[in-house]
Enzyme design. Sequence first.
Site, PDB file in Angstrom:
ATOM      1  N   SER A  38     -23.534  -8.537  37.330  1.00 17.49           N
ATOM      2  CA  SER A  38     -24.145 -10.322  36.885  1.00 17.49           C
ATOM      3  C   SER A  38     -22.628 -10.723  36.648  1.00 17.49           C
ATOM      4  O   SER A  38     -22.832 -12.178  37.164  1.00 17.49           O
ATOM      5  CB  SER A  38     -24.739  -9.947  35.346  1.00 17.49           C
ATOM      6  OG  SER A  38     -25.806  -9.297  35.552  1.00 17.49           O
TER       7      SER A  38
ATOM      8  N   GLU B 233     -18.546  -3.555  24.050  1.00 17.78           N
ATOM      9  CA  GLU B 233     -17.655  -4.872  24.004  1.00 17.78           C
ATOM     10  C   GLU B 233     -16.302  -4.943  23.090  1.00 17.78           C
ATOM     11  O   GLU B 233     -15.261  -5.372  23.480  1.00 17.78           O
ATOM     12  CB  GLU B 233     -18.633  -6.207  23.796  1.00 17.78           C
ATOM     13  CG  GLU B 233     -19.693  -6.388  24.901  1.00 17.78           C
ATOM     14  CD  GLU B 233     -20.854  -5.326  24.393  1.00 17.78           C
ATOM     15  OE1 GLU B 233     -20.997  -4.812  23.466  1.00 17.78           O
ATOM     16  OE2 GLU B 233     -21.790  -5.356  25.499  1.00 17.78           O
TER      17      GLU B 233
ATOM     18  N   HIS C  42       0.984  -1.241  -0.140  1.00 17.16           N
ATOM     19  CA  HIS C  42       0.027  -0.074   0.034  1.00 17.16           C
ATOM     20  C   HIS C  42       0.621   1.191   0.104  1.00 17.16           C
ATOM     21  O   HIS C  42       0.879   2.020   0.862  1.00 17.16           O
ATOM     22  CB  HIS C  42      -0.909  -0.104   1.153  1.00 17.16           C
ATOM     23  CG  HIS C  42      -1.968  -1.126   1.019  1.00 17.16           C
ATOM     24  ND1 HIS C  42      -1.593  -2.501   1.565  1.00 17.16           N
ATOM     25  CD2 HIS C  42      -3.234  -1.264   0.783  1.00 17.16           C
ATOM     26  CE1 HIS C  42      -2.557  -3.294   1.518  1.00 17.16           C
ATOM     27  NE2 HIS C  42      -3.507  -2.738   1.131  1.00 17.16           N
TER      28      HIS C  42
ATOM     29  N   HIS D 185     -23.425 -16.254  32.097  1.00 15.68           N
ATOM     30  CA  HIS D 185     -24.542 -16.453  31.447  1.00 15.68           C
ATOM     31  C   HIS D 185     -24.496 -17.128  30.234  1.00 15.68           C
ATOM     32  O   HIS D 185     -25.089 -16.660  29.143  1.00 15.68           O
ATOM     33  CB  HIS D 185     -25.401 -14.930  31.403  1.00 15.68           C
ATOM     34  CG  HIS D 185     -25.401 -14.406  32.470  1.00 15.68           C
ATOM     35  ND1 HIS D 185     -24.700 -13.879  33.381  1.00 15.68           N
ATOM     36  CD2 HIS D 185     -26.757 -14.205  33.017  1.00 15.68           C
ATOM     37  CE1 HIS D 185     -25.153 -13.365  34.351  1.00 15.68           C
ATOM     38  NE2 HIS D 185     -26.560 -13.395  34.230  1.00 15.68           N
TER      39      HIS D 185
END
Lengths: 618, 618
Positions: B341, B362, B32, B412
């Site tokens: 949690s 995230e 590039h 979870h």
Amino acid sequence: MATAEFVQDLKDAANRMRISAIEMTCASKSGHPTSSCSAAEILATLFFSEMKLDKDFPKSPASDRFVLSKGHACPILYAAWEEAGHLTHDQVLTLRKIDSDIEGHPTPRLDFIDVATGSLGQGLSCAAGMAYVGKYIDKASYRVYCLMGDGESAEGSVWEAAAFSSYYKLDNLVAIVDVNRLGQSQQTMLGHDMETYRKRFEAFGFNAIVIDGNDVNELLMAYKKARETKDKPTAILAKTFKGKGIEGIEDKDNWHGKPVPVESIKAIEARIVDKNGKGKLKLQKPVDNVPEIKLGEIKMAPPSYKKGDKVATRAAYGTALAKLGDACPRILGLDGDTKNSTFSEKLLKAHPNQFVECFIAEQNLVGVAIGAGCRSRTIPFASTFAAFFTRATDQIRMGAVSFANLKCAGSHVGVSIGEDGPSQMALEDLAIFRYNFFASSVVFYPTDAVSAERATELAANINGIVFIRTGRPANPVIYDNNEPFAIGKGKVVRSSPADKVLLIGAGVTLYECLKAAERLEAEKIHAAVIDLFSIKPIDKELIIEQAKRVGGKVVTVEDHYPAGGIGEAVCSAVAGETGIRVKSLCVTSVPRSGPSDALLEMFGISANKIVDAVKSFL
Amino acid sequence: MATAEFVQDLKDAANRMRISAIEMTCASKSGHPTSSCSAAEILATLFFSEMKLDKDFPKSPASDRFVLSKGHACPILYAAWEEAGHLTHDQVLTLRKIDSDIEGHPTPRLDFIDVATGSLGQGLSCAAGMAYVGKYIDKASYRVYCLMGDGESAEGSVWEAAAFSSYYKLDNLVAIVDVNRLGQSQQTMLGHDMETYRKRFEAFGFNAIVIDGNDVNELLMAYKKARETKDKPTAILAKTFKGKGIEGIEDKDNWHGKPVPVESIKAIEARIVDKNGKGKLKLQKPVDNVPEIKLGEIKMAPPSYKKGDKVATRAAYGTALAKLGDACPRILGLDGDTKNSTFSEKLLKAHPNQFVECFIAEQNLVGVAIGAGCRSRTIPFASTFAAFFTRATDQIRMGAVSFANLKCAGSHVGVSIGEDGPSQMALEDLAIFRYNFFASSVVFYPTDAVSAERATELAANINGIVFIRTGRPANPVIYDNNEPFAIGKGKVVRSSPADKVLLIGAGVTLYECLKAAERLEAEKIHAAVIDLFSIKPIDKELIIEQAKRVGGKVVTVEDHYPAGGIGEAVCSAVAGETGIRVKSLCVTSVPRSGPSDALLEMFGISANKIVDAVKSFL
């Protein structure tokens, strides 16, 4: 101007919906009443003053679209459909029960949900896809409303969608942000700093309106301004309070995702003026100006190659996509500024109106595609480097929960791309697309141009998520133009009665398998070769039959990491059999820049390495 | 104020670097050069006027950090290190060769690269992680510079990082956007609309400075303003031209990612005033005010549970993390607004300075963690719902290419979370974390609180990517507090000489296996049970030994989709053996809301289903 009575009726409806949301979460002993209550007035005004919806056919192509991006607030959405008469109170009280489709986060198992939500920040992309189709493809008057939470505006995907929406001047799109200040575990980054929200949405090209989001009049005025705004999407930044209306809980920490005392409904009931008002407000009928379309079987002009022609499968994908565009005006190509590499630009050139440039924002690329495919308005083909689909893994995951009709074509797979190096090499894409589980999810890995075209044609006719893995290098055409390909079917491309080992490859490694088989034959070791083609579903029957025929020795070869790839898929396919052993050749360390062939050799998936593996196996 | 001579020297350096970038891409016949040339003045001024770098020890903890987010422009970075005397011209001419670390996109195989780049939009998060550590943990004067492309600013992750950087007032961070107008396949969304860039960065809390990015004086002035700005990160929005300085190619379409004619260097050479100036400019030495730290073996106070106590593994993770924080001040917890949690809040409560709230973003959570772990300044533990780590799959993929030291704890998991429904259920996380390949990458799936604490302690002491899969339900402690756990080692938790089948589980399914074994025993069918614990590396030896001992019948049970999960890992582990058959019980369709136990039953991974599977197998 709304009459005072109508405004009061909307307030009453909002409070009835609040009560219902509280009742259903008390019944289920879990769920998100406080996140629901902040949005009660937003939903009441949208449903009973702003949107055009069909109570008996919520997914009418003519109706306005509503996307609940803050999916955890679904009790208030269920309450709205109850208020509209589409659901009964008994139905909504089945919230979160195993035999009820009134789930903890909304899914399209319900007839009024287009896309599953619950992973935050994804709704606006889907809504933008719907709005794009409404404005430029359906050219219809339906509008798209997306309700977001404030916490989720930290997700970058929201800003990808925002930039896309303003670039394409989606003035039929309204984003409403329920700025209730509180996230799950603490205050959001911006709290009630409404001016910063305004600046951000304005900077991203929106008509941004800050209002009191629990005030019915301000909401109605904002919707009106949105309708009057041309060439820009609108963002209504609604300052609200979490748990609004629930005494002792409103605007308080530590009330995320848990039921509130059922007694709290009394005070809310007391605020309702017309105690018998339920059912008084009616939905406005949609305007039926959406073109009728038929998406039957789509047949593409057949491939036209000569055996031995060197053609990259990515180029053949582009050719097929353009031909599908000839056959069906609802084929929609989308790309992430790689169209000259994935060859989706062939569709752009042939049918400019059937192509959407989504720039370097793969989460939004996939989200827009999912939205564009809703209500069968288009058949979306999204393409980028397969490595960069990993950026949209969560969107693809949610696409599976949405039972989305989505085609993803990922090019530049594996070490065979060569000098660009590991950041550009997809080596986990098969795992990612294989794990998406619903009956019609399919993964094709075509080897030559003929099979690549057929994979693309097959994909157009499958209702579900389909991944087509295409490669960078140009390799010889090995199939006749009329060779038939099918879901779940591999091809035996080489076999003899003397075979003592079965080689399984796809894409670049199939050529390596064929070369290896030639060399082995010179040493009187006969090898059968399977072109897997359909990675999911896999041709278990063929693999077991051929493996047994050759005496139980199988070598798989793939330009992919081991986890979730061809080797594991084959191991798993034969796991119920005894007497079959599988040796898997695949990439097992981080690759590097270099020439394609040298990398196949260095990372153990070349013809040489296959020959070695076979010899040590026999 | 810089002297005219110094300014000219910088211009000369920029042009020499341009020439080198063109020469190396001509030698490699790919790469590039045009994306490099737009940034030549930016790199020259950063290296030889602004940054403090050690030529002989580029990764000195004291030195400024430089992240090339637009990784494809690496030729200009290699040219800068050549100009600084750290690389020779012969070395940079090995660009993209298979035996050279001067790769097509930069990786930490090079001693001056902290994080691999090449998947766009990821650099700013890593840079923010470094800047956070510099300001709040090292409390040192080093600064962090991140060079981004304009095309990549469409990536949402950029805006996640921007919001994070201003929230934490990272005034030691400078983002430079090389606005060269052209993407790979067409003009970017904003082209040269510098004012919109300014508005966006200002709205996200930056001190935004628009300049001519090919003008050395303007660059020097901008760096000075950045240094003078307190409590805000700075964004230098540098208007440039792609292929700047290359006649006939500058600002032209269709020159992305390809070499330019080597003759083009003549005109650039002619612009160099001091023809013998190479080596004249020197790097400025870093200021050594970084605290010395030692990250030796970290020992945690042992678990203290009673067998039978019901404790969720996520709670035990939090307990262990807090204890690791006691043991080592460089343990850093990061979370995405799920700390109540995932229980990472236990670390926040015990050691507030060792915890960073990253909000609902995230991708940035993982990027910041990777950046924070660079140069061994911290040991980052990022946590969120395991399902939401899928949002950061590409960041984790690049983390593997970066040989990052990153711990991810995902809670979870699977259908066992219950009523929240499929959007919140991680069912593909094992596949995602298993595919990351370098020797030290590890996946733990602890079943009880003791093993969860030990998994966390083991993770702290592994230099690499470690995933810890924790569960929502509280289940009984089954191990003694002093039970030892190790990488790659499973546990036989039930066995008898009469065993006729081997059950393999982990997490919730281990309890189901144990229940099934009880029931089968009542019917005189004896089953051995393995707790897999270490999913990667997998305890192949133990599995084969036990499978053979029981006669070859294995049943795997997992709260996960089939692709890339425990079943496929076990199939693959035994693929070289004959006489072992594996039946895999796992989730094979999109789950739904409901009680945890009912979902285990409905999706085929309960004790009942195991009993059925065993009976049909024998």
